[in-house]
Design a protein around this motif. Structure first.
Motif, mmCIF file in Angstrom:
data_model
loop_
_atom_site.group_PDB
_atom_site.id
_atom_site.type_symbol
_atom_site.label_atom_id
_atom_site.label_comp_id
_atom_site.label_asym_id
_atom_site.label_seq_id
_atom_site.Cartn_x
_atom_site.Cartn_y
_atom_site.Cartn_z
ATOM 1 N N GLU A 1 0.825 -1.317 -0.042
ATOM 2 C CA GLU A 1 0.346 0.587 -0.003
ATOM 3 C C GLU A 1 0.587 1.217 -0.024
ATOM 4 O OE1 GLU A 1 -2.802 -2.855 1.229
ATOM 5 O OE2 GLU A 1 -0.321 -2.633 2.499
ATOM 6 N N LEU A 2 1.612 0.758 0.708
ATOM 7 C CA LEU A 2 2.352 2.435 0.355
ATOM 8 C C LEU A 2 3.579 2.594 -0.072
ATOM 9 C CD1 LEU A 2 4.238 5.076 1.933
ATOM 10 C CD2 LEU A 2 5.775 2.971 3.315
ATOM 11 N N ALA A 3 4.217 1.836 -1.193
ATOM 12 C CA ALA A 3 5.073 1.336 -2.482
ATOM 13 C C ALA A 3 3.589 2.025 -3.158
ATOM 14 C CB ALA A 3 4.954 0.449 -3.053
ATOM 15 N N ALA A 4 2.319 1.127 -3.790
ATOM 16 C CA ALA A 4 1.450 2.147 -4.550
ATOM 17 C C ALA A 4 1.162 3.410 -4.017
ATOM 18 C CB ALA A 4 -0.315 1.214 -4.466
ATOM 19 N N GLN A 5 1.180 3.956 -3.077
ATOM 20 C CA GLN A 5 0.774 5.466 -2.208
ATOM 21 C C GLN A 5 1.997 6.313 -2.815
ATOM 22 O OE1 GLN A 5 0.138 5.191 1.455
ATOM 23 N NE2 GLN A 5 -2.695 4.446 0.760
ATOM 24 N N ILE A 6 3.657 5.981 -2.886
ATOM 25 C CA ILE A 6 4.324 6.489 -3.044
ATOM 26 C C ILE A 6 4.578 6.976 -4.200
ATOM 27 C CG2 ILE A 6 6.754 6.502 -2.792
ATOM 28 C CD1 ILE A 6 6.824 5.191 -0.632
ATOM 29 N N GLY A 7 4.005 5.290 -5.636
ATOM 30 C CA GLY A 7 4.336 5.771 -6.882
ATOM 31 C C GLY A 7 2.684 6.634 -7.351
ATOM 32 N N GLU A 8 2.362 7.233 -7.048
ATOM 33 C CA GLU A 8 1.361 8.187 -7.419
ATOM 34 C C GLU A 8 1.999 9.528 -6.537
ATOM 35 O OE1 GLU A 8 -2.189 7.150 -5.059
ATOM 36 O OE2 GLU A 8 -2.477 5.636 -5.418
ATOM 37 N N PRO B 1 -0.184 -0.532 5.026
ATOM 38 C CA PRO B 1 0.127 0.552 4.382
ATOM 39 C C PRO B 1 0.068 2.086 4.233
ATOM 40 C CG PRO B 1 -2.240 0.046 5.196
ATOM 41 C CD PRO B 1 -1.650 -1.056 5.888
ATOM 42 N N ARG B 2 0.851 2.584 4.113
ATOM 43 C CA ARG B 2 0.694 4.045 4.482
ATOM 44 C C ARG B 2 0.644 5.469 3.386
ATOM 45 N NH1 ARG B 2 3.381 7.387 8.157
ATOM 46 N NH2 ARG B 2 4.620 8.964 7.261
ATOM 47 N N ARG B 3 -0.182 6.218 3.505
ATOM 48 C CA ARG B 3 -0.276 7.011 2.397
ATOM 49 C C ARG B 3 0.479 8.082 2.692
ATOM 50 N NH1 ARG B 3 -1.447 8.616 -2.637
ATOM 51 N NH2 ARG B 3 -2.020 10.777 -2.762
ATOM 52 N N ALA B 4 1.936 7.842 1.452
ATOM 53 C CA ALA B 4 2.734 8.591 1.682
ATOM 54 C C ALA B 4 2.990 10.474 1.906
ATOM 55 C CB ALA B 4 3.971 8.405 1.167
#
Length: 467
Positions: free
Chosen positions: A87-94, A448-451
Motif C-alpha cells: 500500500e505504501l509503495a502504491a501511494q508513493i508511486g502515485e 499500508p501507508r499514504r505517503a
C-alpha cells in the motif's frame, strides 16, 4: 515559507501549483535542500508530516536535471525507493506520478500479491524511479529482471517498520546489488539503536532532520482511555459510535481474527464495517479502504498493518479496541488522525489485562492519558487480569506486566507476529507463505501507508483518494 524558496525547479513548482500546494511542511523545509545538495539524510518526523514529498520532490528534480545515458539500450534504474508494504509503495508511486507530470521520467511500482510478469515487462522498457517492497524486488533480481547497478539515489522509507517486520536480511541483500557510490536517504518515524546501527552502515556523513520529539503523539490529537471489561468492549464501542453519530472511525485490533470478528459484530449492530489485515487479498483491502474513504462504510477495523499506512483526509476518530503490545505502535496508530493541520480524537478501550500496556504507553508519552467513563460501563473490580492472547502466530512465554506473556510477539507487537512455520527471507523457513509484501515469503504482517503529508491543500502530499 513557500516551495519556490527551497531551490525546486520550475517543472516541480508547476506540478505542485497544479495540485494546490504552496507551503512546505517542516520536514520538507529541512530535507529538500539537503537532498538537492546530494547529502545523505537520516530523517525522523511524526507520521502525517509530509515525508514522502520531502524525498520525492528533490529526487525527481535531480534526475530530471541530469539525464543518464541508456544502459544496454534502455533506461537504468536511477532511484530506488524501498518500502515495507505494498500500500505504501502504491501511494508513493502515485505521488511520483503527480509530481513528475512535467518531467520526462518513468516510474514503476513493484510489489507482491499480483503477477510478476507485467512488472518484468515494464522493467524491460526502462525505468528511472523504482518503488518496491523488498521481497518482490529480490524476486525480480533473482530472475535477472532488474539491474540496480546504476542506482544513484536510495530511499529507505519506514526504516523502523522494515526492521519490525523482519526485513533486515532483505535490506542487506538489496544493498549488495547497489553501487557503493550513491546518495542514501533514510526516513523513519522513530530511531531505535537498531535503526541507528543500520544507518551507520548505510549512510555517509548524513544530515540529521528531526521535526518532532521522538515517540510523541501529535498535539492535535485528543486522547482518552475508557476502562471497561473485555467482554463489554464491543457493546461500548457500538454505543459510542451510535450515540455520538461517528461517521468515520478507524478501529485497531491485535489479531486478524479479532478484526474479522469485530467487523462482523458491528455489522450485526447496524454499523457498516469492514476489516483490513494481512490475510486479506490486495483487492479486498483496496475495496475496503476505498469504501471507507467514500463513506460507504462507517468503521474500518484494522490490525497494525494499517498503523503507518492509511492516509485518510480529516479522519476524525481512531479507536484502540485493543492496545498494542509495543508502546511505540500506539503513537503510529493514533497518528492516522490529527495529521498536519487537522485535529482528531483517539479513544482506547482498556480492560484489566491491558493496564500494564497502558502504563507503558503513558511512560513513553511522558504524560497520563485522561480517563473517561460512561455510567453503566464501569469495569467489574472482581475480574482478574489474564495473559493477553496473541493468536497462533505469536511466541509464548510467561506472564509480564499487564497480563501479557513475555516474549509474546517479536519486536513490533502482535500485528507483526509471524506464523509458527515462518522464518527469515534467507530461506530458513520450513514453509514459505505469502506475506503483506505478497511475494513467496514467510508470513508477516505489514502496514499500508499514504505517503506524502498534510490534510490541508496548502501542504504537499497528504491527500486522500481511493487507492
Amino acid at each position: 515559507m513557500s516551495f519556490d524558496s527551497l531551490g525546486l525547479s520550475a517543472e516541480i513548482l508547476r506540478a505542485l501549483s497544479e495540485k494546490g500546494y504552496t507551503e512546505p511542511t517542516p520536514v520538507q523545509q529541512q530535507a529538500i535542500p539537503y537532498v538537492l545538495q546530494g547529502r545523505d539524510i537520516m530523517a525522523s518526523a511524526q507520521t502525517g508530516t509530509g515525508k514522502t514529498a520531502a524525498f520525492t520532490l528533490p529526487i525527481l528534480q535531480l534526475l530530471g536535471q541530469n539525464p543518464a545515458p541508456s544502459v544496454k539500450g534502455r533506461r537504468p534504474v536511477r532511484a530506488l525507493i524501498l518500502t515495507p508494504t505494498r500500500e505504501l509503495a502504491a501511494q508513493i508511486g502515485e505521488n511520483v506520478t503527480e509530481y513528475s507530470t512535467h518531467i520526462s521520467l518513468r516510474s514503476l511500482v513493484v510489489f507482491g500479491g499480483v503477477s510478476i510478469n507485467p512488472q518484468m515487462l515494464k522493467l524491460r522498457g526502462g525505468v528511472d524511479v523504482l518503488i518496491a517492497t523488498p521481497g518482490r524486488l529480490l524476486d525480480l533480481a533473482q530472475q535477472r529482471a532488474v539491474d540496480l547497478s546504476a542506482v544513484e539515489i536510495l530511499v529507505l522509507d519506514e526504516a523502523d517498520r522494515m526492521l519490525d517486520m523482519g526485513f533486515i536480511h532483505d535490506i542487506r541483500r538489496v544493498m549488495k546489488l547497489l553501487p557503493a557510490k550513491r546518495q542514501s536517504l533514510m526516513f523513519s518515524a522513530t530511531f531505535s539503536d537498531e535503526i541507528k546501527a543500520l544507518a551507520n552502515g548505510l549512510l555517509d556523513n548524513p544530515a540529521s532532520v528531526e521535526v518532532a520529539r521522538r515517540n510523541t503523539a501529535s498535539e492535535q490529537i485528543t486522547q482518552f482511555a475508557h476502562l471497561v471489561d473485555k467482554k463489554r468492549k464491543r457493546e461500548l464501542l457500538s454505543y459510542m459510535i451510535g450515540h455520538h453519530d461517528w461517521q468515520q472511525v478507524l478501529v485497531f485490533t491485535r489479531t486478524k481474527h479479532g478484526a474479522n470478528h469485530l467487523a462482523e459484530l458491528l455489522n450485526k449492530d447496524g454499523i457498516t464495517s469492514a476489516a483490513i489485515h494481512g490475510n486479506k487479498s490486495q483487492g479486498a483491502r483496496t475495496r475496503a479502504l476505498a469504501d471507507f474513504k467514500q463513506g460507504k462504510i462507517r468503521v474500518l477495523v484494522a490490525t497494525d498493518i494499517a498503523a503507518r499506512g492509511l492516509d485518510i483526509d480529516l479522519l476524525p476518530h481512531v479507536v484502540n479496541y485493543e492496545l498494542p503490545q509495543v508502546a511505540e505502535d500506539y503513537v503510529h496508530r493514533i497518528g492516522r488522525t490529527g495529521r498536519a493541520a487537522a485535529t482528531g480524537e483517539a479513544l482506547s478501550l482498556v480492560c484489566v489485562d491491558e493496564l500494564g500496556l497502558l502504563r507503558d504507553i503513558e511512560r513513553l508519552l511522558k504524560k497520563p492519558i485522561p480517563r473517561i467513563a460512561l455510567p453503566g460501563y464501569e469495569p467489574d473490580p472482581t475480574i482478574k487480569a489474564e495473559p493477553i492472547q496473541q493468536g497462533r502466530g505469536s511466541r509464548s512465554g510467561g506472564p509480564s506486566r499487564g497480563g501479557a506473556p513475555r516474549g509474546a510477539a517479536p519486536r513490533g507487537g502482535a500485528g507483526y507476529s509471524r506464523d509458527a512455520n515462518s522464518g527469515g527471507r534467507d530461506g530458513r523457513a520450513p514453509e514459505r507463505r505469502r506475506d503483506n509484501d505478497g511475494s513467496s515469503r514467510p508470513a508477516r504482517s505489514g502496514a499500508p501507508r499514504r505517503a506524502a503529508g498534510s490534510s490541508s491543500s496548502s501542504y504537499a502530499g497528504n491527500r486522500s483518494g481511493n487507492k
